[in-house]
Scaffold this active site. Structure first.
Site, short mmCIF file in Angstrom:
data_model
loop_
_atom_site.label_atom_id
_atom_site.label_comp_id
_atom_site.label_asym_id
_atom_site.label_seq_id
_atom_site.Cartn_x
_atom_site.Cartn_y
_atom_site.Cartn_z
N LYS A 72 2.19 -2.68 6.12
CA LYS A 72 2.35 -2.63 4.68
C LYS A 72 4.17 -2.35 4.55
O LYS A 72 4.45 -2.65 3.46
CB LYS A 72 1.47 -1.52 4.20
N SER B 83 0.70 -1.19 -0.31
CA SER B 83 -0.05 -0.08 0.03
C SER B 83 0.80 1.26 -0.13
O SER B 83 1.89 1.09 0.57
CB SER B 83 -0.89 0.13 1.39
N TYR C 213 -1.60 -0.85 10.43
CA TYR C 213 -1.83 -0.76 9.00
C TYR C 213 -0.58 -0.51 8.32
O TYR C 213 0.07 -1.12 7.45
CB TYR C 213 -3.00 -0.25 8.49
N1 LIG Z 1 -8.89 -0.38 -0.68
C1 LIG Z 1 -7.88 0.51 -0.76
O1 LIG Z 1 -7.81 1.64 -0.77
C2 LIG Z 1 -6.45 -0.29 -0.62
C3 LIG Z 1 -5.43 0.59 -0.79
C4 LIG Z 1 -4.00 0.05 -0.61
C5 LIG Z 1 -4.10 -1.29 -0.53
N2 LIG Z 1 -4.97 -2.16 -0.23
C6 LIG Z 1 -4.86 -3.58 0.06
O2 LIG Z 1 -5.43 -4.25 -0.98
C7 LIG Z 1 -5.81 -5.56 -0.41
C8 LIG Z 1 -7.11 -5.81 -0.73
O3 LIG Z 1 -8.08 -4.72 -0.08
P1 LIG Z 1 -9.61 -4.57 -0.41
O4 LIG Z 1 -9.66 -3.01 -0.53
O5 LIG Z 1 -9.96 -5.27 -1.24
O6 LIG Z 1 -10.24 -4.84 1.05
P2 LIG Z 1 -11.70 -5.76 1.19
O7 LIG Z 1 -12.01 -5.66 2.58
O8 LIG Z 1 -12.69 -5.49 0.15
O9 LIG Z 1 -11.06 -7.30 0.89
C9 LIG Z 1 -10.27 -7.97 1.63
C10 LIG Z 1 -10.34 -9.23 1.45
O10 LIG Z 1 -9.44 -10.21 2.15
C11 LIG Z 1 -10.04 -11.17 3.10
N3 LIG Z 1 -9.60 -11.53 4.25
C12 LIG Z 1 -9.21 -10.85 5.33
N4 LIG Z 1 -8.38 -11.58 6.40
C13 LIG Z 1 -8.06 -12.76 5.66
C14 LIG Z 1 -7.74 -14.07 6.33
N5 LIG Z 1 -7.06 -13.96 7.64
N6 LIG Z 1 -7.68 -15.09 5.27
C15 LIG Z 1 -8.13 -14.72 4.10
N7 LIG Z 1 -8.67 -13.84 3.52
C16 LIG Z 1 -8.85 -12.77 4.39
C17 LIG Z 1 -11.31 -10.37 3.27
O11 LIG Z 1 -12.48 -11.28 3.71
C18 LIG Z 1 -11.68 -9.79 1.93
O12 LIG Z 1 -12.38 -10.62 1.14
C19 LIG Z 1 -5.58 -5.54 1.01
O13 LIG Z 1 -4.28 -5.83 1.39
C20 LIG Z 1 -5.45 -3.98 1.39
O14 LIG Z 1 -4.70 -3.64 2.39
C21 LIG Z 1 -6.24 -1.54 -0.25
#
Ligand SMILES: NC(=O)c1ccc[n+]([C@@H]2O[C@H](COP(=O)([O-])OP(=O)(O)OC[C@H]3O[C@@H](n4cnc5c(N)ncnc54)[C@H](O)[C@@H]3O)[C@@H](O)[C@H]2O)c1
Length: 260
Positions: A168, A149, A164
């Site tokens: 990251k 991230s 968080y």
């Molecule tokens: N959305 C953003 O703005 C953003 C920005 C930068 C990075 N990210 C990163 O992208 C990735 C996806 O994020 P997103 O926005 O799609 O979030 P989201 O919450 O929509 O999806 C995350 C998924 O991870 C699954 N998960 C969580 N813990 C788990 C575990 N222990 N085992 C298996 N699955 C598990 C959840 O059930 C969910 O399906 C994450 O790593 C997040 O940190 C997101």
């Protein structure tokens, strides 16, 4: 002009790819896009990813849904065994599962800190390690992409989210370390660091208060969050053989959020 030049350059045809947390959000879109590029998909999720599997199958792709918690070594090992049983190998790992909470350092409990580090950092480590074990056993020239991230580079405001951000930053340096460790095994390990992406984690009112969304808005140089699809060109490239000399990299896709 060679026909299908771009298709050949980025094709994932015949590759088996694991996407963790692929039941929704960024993971669901990555899984669908990798399938469109030709890969056979396996999803790890804690509560099922039928919607993603149906989406991929409706477009003629192959996908399997495996219940696996990335923090649980035994369930990750069993899930990877299932992928090998189904597809015969594992070529691509997308470490995407993650969580975030907004609490300041005193408000958050140590248990919450540990949970965040456990899922976001230790979980990615376990999946990388068990994925690499199978790749090495089978002599696969694999590609791993750890979703980090922009929060691993900068400190977001105004919300407080030290766990968080630390998790990251850890993902980015773990990625570089594993890239060196497995370079002579032919396994490439890269990170992708998105800025804000419009998914449940960043827009769901159960998770993000409207005041926070309003506070973020003026901070986006492109005046919007990314769409998950806008991460996928770079991810497909990193998975493909055309990125054969790219390892230990961290690709920032943040619409210049981290520049100012
Ligand atoms: N959305 C953003 O703005 C953003 C920005 C930068 C990075 N990210 C990163 O992208 C990735 C996806 O994020 P997103 O926005 O799609 O979030 P989201 O919450 O929509 O999806 C995350 C998924 O991870 C699954 N998960 C969580 N813990 C788990 C575990 N222990 N085992 C298996 N699955 C598990 C959840 O059930 C969910 O399906 C994450 O790593 C997040 O940190 C997101």
């Amino acid at each position: 002009m060679k026909q299908n030049y771009l298709q050949d350059l980025f094709s994932l045809s015949g590759k088996a790819a694991l996407v963790t947390g692929g039941g929704r959000g960024i993971g669901q879109v990555i899984a669908r896009e990798l399938a469109r590029a030709g890969a056979d998909i396996a999803i790890f999720s804690r509560s099922g990813a039928a919607e993603t599997v149906n989406l991929i199958e409706s477009e003629g792709g192959k996908a399997i849904d495996i219940i696996a918690d990335v923090t649980d070594e035994a369930s990750v090992k069993a899930g990877i065994d299932k992928i090998v049983e189904t597809y015969g190998k594992l070529d691509i790992v997308i470490n995407n599962a993650g969580v975030c909470y907004h609490k300041d350092a005193f408000e958050a409990s140590v248990a919450e800190w540990r949970e965040c580090l456990d899922i976001n950092l230790t979980g990615e480590y376990i999946v990388c390690r068990e994925g690499a074990r199978v790749m090495i056993e089978k002599g696969t020239q694999g590609s791993m992409i750890n979703i980090a991230s922009i929060s691993g580079h900068i400190v977001n405001i105004p919300q407080r989210q030290a766990a968080y951000n630390a998790s990251k930053a850890g993902v980015i340096h773990m990625t570089k370390s594993l890239a060196i460790e497995w370079a002579d095994k032919g396994i490439r390990v890269n990170a992708v660091s998105p800025g804000y992406v419009a998914t449940p984690m960043s827009i769901d009112p159960d998770f993000v208060e409207p005041e926070l969304l309003a506070a973020w808005d003026p901070l986006f140089p492109l005046h919007r969050m990314a769409k998950p699809e806008e991460l996928c060109g770079a991810i497909i490239w990193l998975c493909s053989e055309s990125a054969g000399y790219t390892t230990g990299a961290d690709i920032i896709i943040d619409g210049a959020y981290g520049v100012i």
